[in-house]
Enzyme design. Structure first.
Site, mmCIF file in Angstrom:
data_model
loop_
_atom_site.group_PDB
_atom_site.id
_atom_site.type_symbol
_atom_site.label_atom_id
_atom_site.label_comp_id
_atom_site.label_asym_id
_atom_site.label_seq_id
_atom_site.Cartn_x
_atom_site.Cartn_y
_atom_site.Cartn_z
ATOM 1 N N TRP B 45 0.829 -1.204 0.000
ATOM 2 C CA TRP B 45 0.000 0.000 0.000
ATOM 3 C C TRP B 45 0.867 1.259 0.000
ATOM 4 C CZ3 TRP B 45 -3.846 2.124 -1.851
ATOM 5 C CH2 TRP B 45 -4.577 3.155 -1.256
ATOM 6 N N ALA B 186 -5.364 -2.292 -2.901
ATOM 7 C CA ALA B 186 -4.111 -1.680 -3.356
ATOM 8 C C ALA B 186 -3.857 -1.861 -4.852
ATOM 9 C CB ALA B 186 -2.938 -2.233 -2.545
ATOM 10 N N LYS B 237 -14.146 -2.530 10.241
ATOM 11 C CA LYS B 237 -14.737 -3.202 9.078
ATOM 12 C C LYS B 237 -14.106 -4.587 8.851
ATOM 13 C CE LYS B 237 -11.378 -2.736 5.772
ATOM 14 N NZ LYS B 237 -10.384 -1.838 6.227
#
Lengths: 374, 374
Positions: B45, B186, B237
Site C-alpha cells: 500500500w 491496493a 470493518k
C-alpha cells in the site's frame, strides 16, 4: 473534536437504537378480533410472503382469522385455472414452483370477494395494476379501521411532486398505508434463509400489529416510523443497481463498484431530503437502505441486465425483459426515467450527477465510462 | 411525520454535503515552503500511495519539495538491497512488482535520515513497528508545525480505554495526526481504477493541505473533520468481514450476507459512539465507512480466510497467514480480539452480539451458524 471515552468511568449506556429488534405487542384500535387479512397479489414475492404470514396467522388464532385470502390474477396453466391449482395443490406452480403454500392460504380470483371484510390489505401487484383495482376495492366498501401495507417498489410523479405508491393507495382508499421493503431476494426467503426487512409506518400501533403478522426468527422485521424513507429506498436502489451493472459490464474492480454504490447511497439520501420533509437518517441503515442496496447491486436483475447492456452493445431493455427475464419487468429503468424527470424539472441535475449519468447511459446513448467522470 | 415536498414551490436548495467533492486550497501555517514529505513505509500500500503523491508533488513545485523520501525497511532481494533496487530500477520488486515508482521517490533505509526535515510524515507500516520507530523519530527532532497522517489500520487498548494508532503517533511525537482510509484495494488503485478515499483530520487546514497531496481525478479524497470515526471504520470493518466470510463459508445467500453486513455497520456505529465522543454520523457514509465495508466484505483477505476457516475445519488463522496470504497478516482477527476485550471489560456484550459471535466463532470454537442466531 471527538475524544476517546475512558472505559471504566463511563456509565453503562443502553444506547438501544429506536427499533432494532424490539418487538412491540399491541393491537389495531378496533375491537373486532380476530383480524381478517387479504393479500392482493400472488406473484413470486407475494407467494413467498404468503408462506410467512399464513404460518404466523395460524399460530395466533386470538389475533388473526386463520384464513389468508389471496387475490389471484386468474390465468390458465396447463389447462387448469391458477386459483384452482393453488386451492387444491397448495402451490403456485407458475410463480413459485417447488414451494408449498400453507393450506390456510385461499386463492380468490374475484377482487371484491377477496377484499370483503378485510382488516388488513397487503398490496403486492405490479404498480400499473393499481389504477384499475383501487376503485373496485373502494366500491366494495372497507371495514372501519382497515389498514394497508404496500410491498410494491416504484415511484411516480405528477405536477405536485413525487408520488409514492403508498400515497396512491392511501388516497384512493382513505386508509393508512405502511410499507415493507428490505434485502429480500424472493427465492432465498422462500428457502428459509436468515434475513431482515423493514416495515415503515405512519402509526406505531399499525407497525406493531403488522410486525406480528410478518416477523419470524428467520425473517426479522424492524419497525421504523418513516414510511416514505423506506419506500423511497426500495425504489431508488434499483437505479443505483443499474450503475453497479454498468460498472461490472466495463470490467471495473471492487473499489470502483464500492464508490458507485456509495455515491448512489448519497444521492438516494439527497433525493429523499430534497423532495420530502421528515425523512429519518437512521432509515438508511435499516435493511431497506444499505442492505437492500448491497444485495441489489451484487445480485439483482437490474444489475445483471445493466451489465449485459454494456457488454452486448445494441441490446434494448425491452429485449432483455423478454429474454433474460422471461417476461418479468425491470423496475430500475422506469424509476431512472421518473427520477431524471423530477430532477430535471426542478433544475436539480447538478445535485444528482450519478442519477443523471445512469439515465443518460441507459436512454441517451451516453458512453458507459461517463459513470466515473461525474 | 414526513411529507412530500411540492416540486415547484420549493426554493432551489444547494444542500451540498459538508465535504463531498469540495477542494480546499490552503497551506500549513508555517511559512517554510515548499514542504518536504517523508513516507514512512514501503510495503504494498505504501508503494501504491507513493506513486500518487510523488506525481502530485512533482506537479506542484511551489507547494511541495519534489523529492518524496520513502523510508524502506532494508532487506535483501536476489542479492541486492531493496533500497538500491528502488533507487536504481524505480520499482519495489518485492511488494509492488510490475508498477514503476516515479523517479522522484527516493528510498532511504536509515529512519533518522529519512525523516530529517520533513514537514509531513506519512505512516504506512505494520502497527507493531511503531513502538520502536517513534522514539527514534522523536530523537531526530521534528521541524516546527510538522504534521502526521496515518494509513495504518488497527486499534489497541489500555486501562484508560481504546487507543487509536493516530493517537499513539500524536502522543509520541507531539504532532497533529490525520488519517487516510477508504475502499482502496491496493492493486486496483495501482492500476488507476477510479476510487475514493477519506481523509479524517483534526484541523481543516491540515486536511486541505493533505488533500492537495493525495487527491487525483482517479483517487478522490474527501476531507472530514472526524479522524477518530474514519480510523475506527478502517479497523472495525475487518471484523465484520470475518462475519461475511463465515457467511460465505456456510453457503448462505445474498440476503443473509447483506443482513450480516448491515448488522456489522450498526455495531461499528455503536462501538464508535459508545467509546468516543464527537463521532459524526456522516462519516459512515464516506468511503472509509460503507464503501470500504462493502469492498472488504466481498473481496478482502479477512473474508477469504474466514470462508476457508469454516470450510476447512481445523485450519488455524496462523496457518492461513503463512500459506494463503504468503506471510501477510490478517488484521481482522487481532482487531476482533481487541474489540471483544473492550466490550467484555465494559460489560457491553449485549450491545454487540455480532462482534461477540464473530470472536467466539474465530477463537472459542463456537458453531459458525451462531452468526445468524444473535
Amino acid at each position: 473534536m471527538s475524544s476517546a471515552k475512558p472505559l471504566l468511568s463511563k456509565r453503562q449506556s443502553s444506547s438501544s437504537s429506536s427499533s432494532n429488534g424490539i418487538m412491540h405487542k399491541c393491537q389495531l384500535s378496533t375491537n373486532r378480533s380476530p383480524k381478517k387479512v387479504c393479500l392482493v397479489g400472488s406473484g413470486n414475492w407475494g407467494c413467498v410472503i404468503a408462506r410467512i404470514i399464513a404460518a404466523n396467522m395460524a399460530s395466533s388464532p386470538d389475533v388473526f382469522d386463520p384464513v389468508l385470502t389471496m387475490w389471484v390474477f386468474e390465468e390458465t396453466v396447463d389447462g387448469r385455472k391458477l386459483s384452482e391449482i393453488i386451492n387444491s395443490d397448495h402451490e403456485n406452480v407458475k410463480y413459485l414452483p417447488g414451494y408449498k403454500l400453507p393450506t390456510n392460504v385461499v386463492a380468490v380470483p374475484d377482487l371484491k370477494e377477496a377484499v370483503a371484510g378485510a382488516d388488513v390489505l397487503i398490496f403486492c401487484v405490479p404498480h400499473q395494476f393499481l389504477g384499475k383495482m383501487l376503485p373496485q376495492i373502494k366500491d366494495q366498501g372497507l371495514v372501519p379501521d382497515c389498514i394497508g401495507v404496500s410491498l410494491i417498489k416504484g415511484i411516480d410523479f405528477d405536477d405536485q411532486g413525487v408520488v409514492l405508491v403508498s400515497s396512491i393507495i392511501q388516497t384512493a382508499l382513505d386508509i393508512d398505508c405502511s410499507v415493507l421493503m428490505g434485502a429480500n431476494v424472493a427465492n432465498e426467503v422462500a428457502a428459509g434463509d436468515f434475513c431482515e426487512s423493514t416495515l415503515g409506518c405512519n402509526d406505531l400501533r399499525h407497525g406493531a400489529f403488522l410486525q406480528d403478522l410478518f416477523h419470524t426468527n428467520r425473517f426479522r422485521v424492524n419497525v421504523v416510523l418513516d414510511p416514505h424513507g423506506v419506500e423511497l429506498c426500495g425504489a431508488l436502489k434499483n437505479v443505483v443497481a443499474l450503475g453497479a451493472g454498468f460498472c461490472d459490464g466495463l470490467g471495473y474492480g471492487g473499489n470502483t463498484k464500492a464508490a458507485i454504490i456509495r455515491l448512489g447511497l448519497i444521492e438516494m439520501k439527497k433525493f429523499c431530503y430534497r423532495f420530502f420533509d421528515g425523512i429519518k437518517e437512521d432509515t438508511f441503515f435499516e435493511s431497506c437502505g444499505v442492505a437492500d442496496l448491497i444485495t441489489t447491486c451484487f445480485g439483482g436483475r437490474n444489475r445483471k441486465c445493466a451489465e449485459l447492456f454494456v457488454k452486448d452493445k445494441g441490446v434494448t431493455w425491452e429485449e432483455m425483459e423478454a429474454t433474460v427475464l422471461n417476461g418479468q419487468k425491470l423496475q430500475g429503468t422506469g424509476t431512472a426515467k421518473e427520477v431524471f424527470h423530477i430532477i430535471e424539472k426542478t433544475h436539480s441535475l447538478p445535485e444528482f450527477p450519478l442519477f443523471a449519468a445512469i439515465y443518460r447511459i441507459a436512454f441517451e446513448g451516453a458512453d458507459p465510462t461517463t459513470i466515473v467522470k461525474l
